[in-house]
Design an enzyme around this catalytic site. Sequence first.
Site, PDB file in Angstrom:
ATOM      1  N   ASN A  20       0.917  -1.215  -0.450  1.00 39.71           N
ATOM      2  CA  ASN A  20       0.016   0.503  -0.187  1.00 39.71           C
ATOM      3  C   ASN A  20       0.749   1.598  -0.356  1.00 39.71           C
ATOM      4  O   ASN A  20       1.533   1.903   0.778  1.00 39.71           O
ATOM      5  CB  ASN A  20      -1.236  -0.459   1.644  1.00 39.71           C
ATOM      6  N   TRP A  21       1.341   1.969  -0.967  1.00 42.30           N
ATOM      7  CA  TRP A  21       1.882   2.719  -1.326  1.00 42.30           C
ATOM      8  C   TRP A  21       1.710   4.392  -0.641  1.00 42.30           C
ATOM      9  O   TRP A  21       1.436   5.821  -0.762  1.00 42.30           O
ATOM     10  CB  TRP A  21       2.264   2.693  -2.816  1.00 42.30           C
ATOM     11  N   LYS A  22       0.546   3.857  -0.924  1.00 46.11           N
ATOM     12  CA  LYS A  22      -0.619   5.728  -0.441  1.00 46.11           C
ATOM     13  C   LYS A  22      -0.285   6.354  -1.412  1.00 46.11           C
ATOM     14  O   LYS A  22       0.125   6.484  -2.381  1.00 46.11           O
ATOM     15  CB  LYS A  22      -0.277   6.095   1.310  1.00 46.11           C
ATOM     16  N   HIS A 104      -9.818   0.957   4.799  1.00 44.33           N
ATOM     17  CA  HIS A 104      -8.892   1.619   5.229  1.00 44.33           C
ATOM     18  C   HIS A 104      -8.682   2.136   6.475  1.00 44.33           C
ATOM     19  O   HIS A 104      -9.228   3.467   6.822  1.00 44.33           O
ATOM     20  CB  HIS A 104      -7.632   1.299   4.707  1.00 44.33           C
ATOM     21  N   GLU A 106      -6.874   4.825   7.286  1.00 46.65           N
ATOM     22  CA  GLU A 106      -7.158   6.481   6.892  1.00 46.65           C
ATOM     23  C   GLU A 106      -8.023   7.041   6.537  1.00 46.65           C
ATOM     24  O   GLU A 106      -7.842   8.275   6.790  1.00 46.65           O
ATOM     25  CB  GLU A 106      -5.473   6.095   6.017  1.00 46.65           C
ATOM     26  N   GLU A 173      -6.095  -4.689  10.646  1.00 48.23           N
ATOM     27  CA  GLU A 173      -4.621  -3.513  11.168  1.00 48.23           C
ATOM     28  C   GLU A 173      -5.431  -3.165  12.134  1.00 48.23           C
ATOM     29  O   GLU A 173      -5.745  -1.913  12.243  1.00 48.23           O
ATOM     30  CB  GLU A 173      -5.104  -2.742   9.824  1.00 48.23           C
ATOM     31  N   GLY A 179       1.779   2.502  10.912  1.00 49.40           N
ATOM     32  CA  GLY A 179       3.067   3.778  10.533  1.00 49.40           C
ATOM     33  C   GLY A 179       3.183   3.717  11.485  1.00 49.40           C
ATOM     34  O   GLY A 179       4.120   5.185  11.869  1.00 49.40           O
ATOM     35  N   SER A 209       2.744  -1.680  10.446  1.00 50.99           N
ATOM     36  CA  SER A 209       4.466  -2.049  10.651  1.00 50.99           C
ATOM     37  C   SER A 209       5.032  -3.308   9.999  1.00 50.99           C
ATOM     38  O   SER A 209       6.064  -3.205  11.212  1.00 50.99           O
ATOM     39  CB  SER A 209       4.664  -1.419  11.745  1.00 50.99           C
ATOM     40  N   GLY A 230       2.538  -0.362   4.511  1.00 49.56           N
ATOM     41  CA  GLY A 230       2.662   0.483   3.822  1.00 49.56           C
ATOM     42  C   GLY A 230       4.287   0.700   3.956  1.00 49.56           C
ATOM     43  O   GLY A 230       4.620   0.834   2.527  1.00 49.56           O
ATOM     44  N   GLY A 231       4.391   1.891   5.067  1.00 47.80           N
ATOM     45  CA  GLY A 231       6.199   1.830   5.347  1.00 47.80           C
ATOM     46  C   GLY A 231       7.140   1.637   4.254  1.00 47.80           C
ATOM     47  O   GLY A 231       8.003   1.875   3.013  1.00 47.80           O
TER      48      GLY A 231
HETATM   49  C1  PEP Z   1      -1.145  -0.374   5.995  1.00 52.98           C
HETATM   50  O1  PEP Z   1      -1.381   1.651   5.715  1.00 52.98           O
HETATM   51  O2  PEP Z   1      -1.502  -0.572   5.746  1.00 52.98           O
HETATM   52  C2  PEP Z   1       0.121  -0.277   6.652  1.00 52.98           C
HETATM   53  C3  PEP Z   1       0.253  -1.170   7.405  1.00 52.98           C
HETATM   54  O3  PEP Z   1       0.972   0.630   6.736  1.00 52.98           O
HETATM   55  P1  PEP Z   1       2.509   0.434   8.283  1.00 52.98           P
HETATM   56  O4  PEP Z   1       2.836  -0.862   6.919  1.00 52.98           O
HETATM   57  O5  PEP Z   1       3.574   1.679   7.573  1.00 52.98           O
HETATM   58  O6  PEP Z   1       2.142   0.602   9.101  1.00 52.98           O
END
Ligand code: PEP
Length: 245
Positions: A20-22, A104, A106, A173, A179, A209, A230-231
């Site tokens: 997930n590049w956001k 999600h 966010e 999640e 994040g 994470s 994500g990150g």
């Molecule tokens: C996400 O946004 O779905 C996510 C899991 O982000 P991160 O891996 O950065 O926690």
Amino acid sequence: MKEKSQDQKIVRMKPLIAANWKMNKDIAESKEFVNRLLKLVDNSSEIVLFASFTSLYILRTMLEHSRIKLGGQNMHSEEKGTYTGEVSASMLKDAGCEYVILGHSERRQYFHETDETINKKIKVALKNKLMPIVCVGETLEQRENSETESVVKNQLEKCLKGVKIKNVVIAYEPIWAIGTGKTATPEQAEEVHKFIKGMYKTRIIYGGSMKPENAKELLSMPDIDGGLVGGASLDAKSFAEICND
Ligand code: PEP
């Protein structure tokens, strides 16, 4: 998720690893990432890239002969119409997507998406042959009040009302892990995945994470069928390490 082989032994499906590049990576950066990723990944996972809308079409061409799939990070709950700035399910399909992330945290937090809207979006996604990855998870306060199971159950019941679960992936999640660098321990994540599996027989992936240092342990848990990253998905090398675990 498990499936039975011919000799009836239970074998595990390949994990589904989603990037997930956001709101990151322009077209040039997306192309560079894919060129690197294609050289680095082996065959051990199913991979989906949730790129920005503007990068999807060009990535479709680059990924045509690969196993890597594409997804949209969101879509509108209506199929078409006067919704300036929105993207529909059929537009995602047209740009090469097979998946879409819905619900999600966010989107829930910054765009006030409700379980009811998410339910509507899931139905439209399925109608357009997109596989939704439906995100649920508790806040830190809810976890500390021992409300994790009731929160997750309530979100899923509302989001999946009237939905055939077969073509839906669930992403657990925990919001406190997204994040933040704080990952749920494999045992904490497994406990919730097992709880969800008791209600819904489908693929359940973990997000929060996930990184090369913790992915192997998380993915070895019996009810964790993959990861939403994500990150750590922004760098081709670290994402490939997770996929190759
Ligand atoms: C996400 O946004 O779905 C996510 C899991 O982000 P991160 O891996 O950065 O926690």
